[in-house]
Write a protein that holds these residues in place. Structure first.
Motif, PDB file in Angstrom:
ATOM      1  N   ILE A  32       0.839  -1.197   0.000  1.00 50.05           N
ATOM      2  CA  ILE A  32       0.000   0.000   0.000  1.00 50.05           C
ATOM      3  C   ILE A  32       0.871   1.243   0.000  1.00 50.05           C
ATOM      4  O   ILE A  32       1.762   1.386   0.845  1.00 50.05           O
ATOM      5  CB  ILE A  32      -0.946   0.011   1.222  1.00 50.05           C
ATOM      6  CG1 ILE A  32      -1.838  -1.244   1.197  1.00 50.05           C
ATOM      7  CG2 ILE A  32      -1.783   1.276   1.264  1.00 50.05           C
ATOM      8  CD1 ILE A  32      -2.673  -1.426   2.444  1.00 50.05           C
ATOM      9  N   ASP A  33       0.613   2.146  -0.926  1.00 56.12           N
ATOM     10  CA  ASP A  33       1.378   3.381  -1.061  1.00 56.12           C
ATOM     11  C   ASP A  33       0.705   4.490  -0.249  1.00 56.12           C
ATOM     12  O   ASP A  33      -0.361   4.989  -0.628  1.00 56.12           O
ATOM     13  CB  ASP A  33       1.471   3.783  -2.533  1.00 56.12           C
ATOM     14  CG  ASP A  33       2.403   4.951  -2.772  1.00 56.12           C
ATOM     15  OD1 ASP A  33       2.782   5.630  -1.786  1.00 56.12           O
ATOM     16  OD2 ASP A  33       2.755   5.199  -3.933  1.00 56.12           O
ATOM     17  N   VAL A  54      -9.894   3.221  17.152  1.00 49.21           N
ATOM     18  CA  VAL A  54      -9.686   2.557  15.880  1.00 49.21           C
ATOM     19  C   VAL A  54      -8.876   3.471  14.963  1.00 49.21           C
ATOM     20  O   VAL A  54      -9.135   4.670  14.903  1.00 49.21           O
ATOM     21  CB  VAL A  54     -11.042   2.233  15.217  1.00 49.21           C
ATOM     22  CG1 VAL A  54     -10.842   1.488  13.909  1.00 49.21           C
ATOM     23  CG2 VAL A  54     -11.894   1.413  16.162  1.00 49.21           C
ATOM     24  N   PRO A  55      -7.860   2.958  14.251  1.00 51.01           N
ATOM     25  CA  PRO A  55      -7.100   3.796  13.342  1.00 51.01           C
ATOM     26  C   PRO A  55      -8.013   4.614  12.442  1.00 51.01           C
ATOM     27  O   PRO A  55      -8.981   4.094  11.885  1.00 51.01           O
ATOM     28  CB  PRO A  55      -6.278   2.789  12.537  1.00 51.01           C
ATOM     29  CG  PRO A  55      -6.058   1.671  13.500  1.00 51.01           C
ATOM     30  CD  PRO A  55      -7.338   1.588  14.281  1.00 51.01           C
ATOM     31  N   ARG A  56      -7.695   5.894  12.271  1.00 50.18           N
ATOM     32  CA  ARG A  56      -8.573   6.805  11.582  1.00 50.18           C
ATOM     33  C   ARG A  56      -8.898   6.347  10.166  1.00 50.18           C
ATOM     34  O   ARG A  56      -9.989   6.500   9.676  1.00 50.18           O
ATOM     35  CB  ARG A  56      -7.946   8.192  11.523  1.00 50.18           C
ATOM     36  CG  ARG A  56      -8.917   9.268  11.122  1.00 50.18           C
ATOM     37  CD  ARG A  56      -8.230  10.583  10.838  1.00 50.18           C
ATOM     38  NE  ARG A  56      -7.563  10.540   9.552  1.00 50.18           N
ATOM     39  CZ  ARG A  56      -7.137  11.638   8.933  1.00 50.18           C
ATOM     40  NH1 ARG A  56      -7.280  12.804   9.503  1.00 50.18           N
ATOM     41  NH2 ARG A  56      -6.539  11.553   7.766  1.00 50.18           N
ATOM     42  N   ARG A  57      -7.900   5.762   9.504  1.00 45.91           N
ATOM     43  CA  ARG A  57      -8.102   5.419   8.099  1.00 45.91           C
ATOM     44  C   ARG A  57      -9.101   4.301   7.910  1.00 45.91           C
ATOM     45  O   ARG A  57      -9.593   4.069   6.819  1.00 45.91           O
ATOM     46  CB  ARG A  57      -6.769   5.028   7.468  1.00 45.91           C
ATOM     47  CG  ARG A  57      -5.879   6.238   7.208  1.00 45.91           C
ATOM     48  CD  ARG A  57      -4.588   5.796   6.583  1.00 45.91           C
ATOM     49  NE  ARG A  57      -3.810   6.953   6.162  1.00 45.91           N
ATOM     50  CZ  ARG A  57      -2.506   7.064   6.314  1.00 45.91           C
ATOM     51  NH1 ARG A  57      -1.842   6.102   6.907  1.00 45.91           N
ATOM     52  NH2 ARG A  57      -1.859   8.121   5.882  1.00 45.91           N
ATOM     53  N   ALA A  58      -9.377   3.546   8.961  1.00 45.56           N
ATOM     54  CA  ALA A  58     -10.340   2.457   8.828  1.00 45.56           C
ATOM     55  C   ALA A  58     -11.511   2.640   9.783  1.00 45.56           C
ATOM     56  O   ALA A  58     -12.233   1.699  10.056  1.00 45.56           O
ATOM     57  CB  ALA A  58      -9.674   1.117   9.084  1.00 45.56           C
ATOM     58  N   ARG A  59     -11.689   3.849  10.309  1.00 45.52           N
ATOM     59  CA  ARG A  59     -12.715   4.068  11.316  1.00 45.52           C
ATOM     60  C   ARG A  59     -14.097   4.088  10.678  1.00 45.52           C
ATOM     61  O   ARG A  59     -14.349   4.872   9.771  1.00 45.52           O
ATOM     62  CB  ARG A  59     -12.439   5.407  12.003  1.00 45.52           C
ATOM     63  CG  ARG A  59     -13.273   5.640  13.234  1.00 45.52           C
ATOM     64  CD  ARG A  59     -12.852   6.938  13.899  1.00 45.52           C
ATOM     65  NE  ARG A  59     -11.457   6.851  14.315  1.00 45.52           N
ATOM     66  CZ  ARG A  59     -10.738   7.918  14.655  1.00 45.52           C
ATOM     67  NH1 ARG A  59     -11.268   9.108  14.594  1.00 45.52           N
ATOM     68  NH2 ARG A  59      -9.496   7.774  15.032  1.00 45.52           N
ATOM     69  N   VAL A 106      -6.777   4.124   0.545  1.00 45.65           N
ATOM     70  CA  VAL A 106      -5.870   3.576   1.549  1.00 45.65           C
ATOM     71  C   VAL A 106      -6.661   2.959   2.699  1.00 45.65           C
ATOM     72  O   VAL A 106      -6.332   1.867   3.183  1.00 45.65           O
ATOM     73  CB  VAL A 106      -4.894   4.659   2.062  1.00 45.65           C
ATOM     74  CG1 VAL A 106      -4.176   4.196   3.322  1.00 45.65           C
ATOM     75  CG2 VAL A 106      -3.875   5.010   0.984  1.00 45.65           C
ATOM     76  N   ALA A 107      -7.707   3.658   3.142  1.00 46.52           N
ATOM     77  CA  ALA A 107      -8.539   3.128   4.228  1.00 46.52           C
ATOM     78  C   ALA A 107      -9.137   1.786   3.853  1.00 46.52           C
ATOM     79  O   ALA A 107      -9.140   0.843   4.651  1.00 46.52           O
ATOM     80  CB  ALA A 107      -9.641   4.128   4.574  1.00 46.52           C
ATOM     81  N   GLN A 108      -9.631   1.684   2.636  1.00 40.44           N
ATOM     82  CA  GLN A 108     -10.230   0.433   2.185  1.00 40.44           C
ATOM     83  C   GLN A 108      -9.191  -0.682   2.101  1.00 40.44           C
ATOM     84  O   GLN A 108      -9.455  -1.823   2.488  1.00 40.44           O
ATOM     85  CB  GLN A 108     -10.908   0.642   0.836  1.00 40.44           C
ATOM     86  CG  GLN A 108     -12.123   1.554   0.895  1.00 40.44           C
ATOM     87  CD  GLN A 108     -12.650   1.932  -0.478  1.00 40.44           C
ATOM     88  OE1 GLN A 108     -11.924   1.845  -1.480  1.00 40.44           O
ATOM     89  NE2 GLN A 108     -13.892   2.366  -0.539  1.00 40.44           N
ATOM     90  N   ALA A 109      -8.013  -0.334   1.602  1.00 46.21           N
ATOM     91  CA  ALA A 109      -6.967  -1.340   1.457  1.00 46.21           C
ATOM     92  C   ALA A 109      -6.470  -1.833   2.814  1.00 46.21           C
ATOM     93  O   ALA A 109      -6.291  -3.040   3.029  1.00 46.21           O
ATOM     94  CB  ALA A 109      -5.807  -0.768   0.640  1.00 46.21           C
ATOM     95  N   ILE A 110      -6.251  -0.898   3.748  1.00 48.96           N
ATOM     96  CA  ILE A 110      -5.784  -1.293   5.074  1.00 48.96           C
ATOM     97  C   ILE A 110      -6.847  -2.100   5.807  1.00 48.96           C
ATOM     98  O   ILE A 110      -6.553  -3.137   6.415  1.00 48.96           O
ATOM     99  CB  ILE A 110      -5.383  -0.054   5.898  1.00 48.96           C
ATOM    100  CG1 ILE A 110      -4.101   0.564   5.321  1.00 48.96           C
ATOM    101  CG2 ILE A 110      -5.184  -0.410   7.366  1.00 48.96           C
ATOM    102  CD1 ILE A 110      -3.628   1.812   6.042  1.00 48.96           C
ATOM    103  N   SER A 111      -8.097  -1.647   5.719  1.00 54.85           N
ATOM    104  CA  SER A 111      -9.170  -2.370   6.394  1.00 54.85           C
ATOM    105  C   SER A 111      -9.294  -3.787   5.852  1.00 54.85           C
ATOM    106  O   SER A 111      -9.440  -4.751   6.609  1.00 54.85           O
ATOM    107  CB  SER A 111     -10.492  -1.624   6.228  1.00 54.85           C
ATOM    108  OG  SER A 111     -11.545  -2.299   6.884  1.00 54.85           O
ATOM    109  N   GLY A 112      -9.216  -3.927   4.536  1.00 57.57           N
ATOM    110  CA  GLY A 112      -9.306  -5.249   3.938  1.00 57.57           C
ATOM    111  C   GLY A 112      -8.180  -6.162   4.390  1.00 57.57           C
ATOM    112  O   GLY A 112      -8.399  -7.335   4.710  1.00 57.57           O
TER     113      GLY A 112
END
Length: 355
Positions: A18-19, A323-328, A32-38
């Motif tokens: 993930i970049d 929860v990490p903001r990018r996946a909240r 990025v949020a979607q990729a990290i959450s997945g």
């Protein structure tokens, strides 16, 4: 396909690369949020590039760590770990034993330092417990002379990266640790069941790992067995720890991983440098989301496994900001019933699980 989407590259569909530089736009941040959450819901592992950490710093960190491990054993013993200190573990024990499994000692040695370890005692151990892992004093080698300064610079860079991944005041002034693992060249066949690092999970919120190109890190995939996490030039491997599994009510996974022995005929050394991120020692730990499904209930600790109840006033509101903001997620409510949970200090890693 957009440039942002192109930068989410799966490794066999299990460990994505993930970049993070794509988060400069709202659309990129959503991707990025979607990729990290997945990744966190499937393997619990992903590799980040575009993270902003200077490669020259990474190279210097690797060089001074390797130079230290290659010093004579007697010289390294001068900074051996002792009660109330961080330092060298010449015998790192067996990571597999942290899960109750019997295994020979791992084939590596480890140097560990704490982000609080050079502070005055009242700041290092605010609860007065200098024997605790977060209250321990760092012991630094005299050679290489730049070792301590480089380690401090690298710790600061890792704290910035962790803060970029988890944006929450609960992680301020955390009790994180930095380690360097030296997997020495193999001079003979290992014992039955002996690995460079036995299968284990990590205790904390997340681990940020630099590994060299020697390879060996493997992550377990259900019904597929052990899968190698390849070296990515300029990248860091990030994996979720047990604490985030608890905080996300089992939605994210902390996956077994290990370091296998090199293939026959390849006996060279290997170095990995993990940063084990932990929140403040007094941060309350409780699921930030309702435990909705049976499979999640099975992964969220209850009763005797979760320790004592921490009063609400001890560390904040226990809400979605864990929860990490990018996946909240948006629009979710917390479970109405409070659960028993340990403070993050009580779930601090056993040294045999840090590596």
């Amino acid at each position: 396909m957009s440039r942002s989407v192109d930068r989410f590259l799966p490794v066999d569909g299990y460990v994505p690369v993930i970049d993070l530089s794509t988060t400069r736009t709202k659309a990129g941040e959503l991707l990025v949020a979607q990729a990290i959450s997945g990744a966190c819901e499937t393997s619990g592992f992903f590799t980040v590039v575009g993270h902003g950490v200077d490669q020259d710093l990474v190279d210097r960190m690797y060089a001074v760590s390797r130079a230290f491990f290659e010093r004579p054993a007697g010289e390294k013993a001068e900074v051996a770990v002792s009660p109330g200190t961080h330092g060298l573990y010449a015998d790192a024990g067996s990571a597999a034993k942290s899960l109750g499994n019997t295994a020979p000692p791992d084939l590596n040695e480890v140097f560990i330092a704490g982000v609080r370890g050079d502070r005055p005692v009242e700041s290092r151990a605010p609860d007065g417990n200098t024997a605790s892992p977060w209250g321990a004093v760092n012991r630094w080698p005299a050679t290489p002379p730049e070792f301590r300064a480089v380690w401090h610079e690298y710790m600061a860079a890792m704290e910035r990266l962790a803060t970029d991944l988890i944006r929450d005041d609960k992680i301020d002034d955390g009790m994180s640790t930095l380690a360097a693992n030296y997997y020495h060249p193999l001079s003979g066949p290992p014992l039955p069941g002996q690995l460079r690092k036995g299968a284990h999970t990590d205790w904390g919120t997340l681990t940020i790992l630099y590994q060299d190109g020697a390879g060996g890190l493997e992550v377990e995939q259900k019904r597929r067995g052990w899968r190698e996490v390849p070296f990515t030039q300029g990248g860091f491997v990030v994996n979720i720890g047990d604490l985030l599994v608890f905080w996300t009510a089992g939605r994210w996974v902390s996956t077994l991983h290990r370091v296998r022995n090199p293939a026959e005929g390849r006996t060279g050394a290997r170095i990995s440098i993990p940063f084990f991120h932990m929140p403040r020692h007094d941060a309350p730990v409780e699921p930030a989301l309702p435990v909705l499904r049976r499979r999640h209930r099975d992964t969220v600790p209850h009763g005797h496994d979760t320790g004592r109840v921490v009063p609400q006033s001890a560390g904040g509101d226990g809400g979605l900001n864990h929860v990490p903001r990018r996946a909240r997620p948006r629009g979710r409510r917390l479970a109405g019933e409070r659960v028993e949970r340990p403070s993050s200090a009580e779930r601090h890693r056993d040294p045999e699980r840090t590596l």
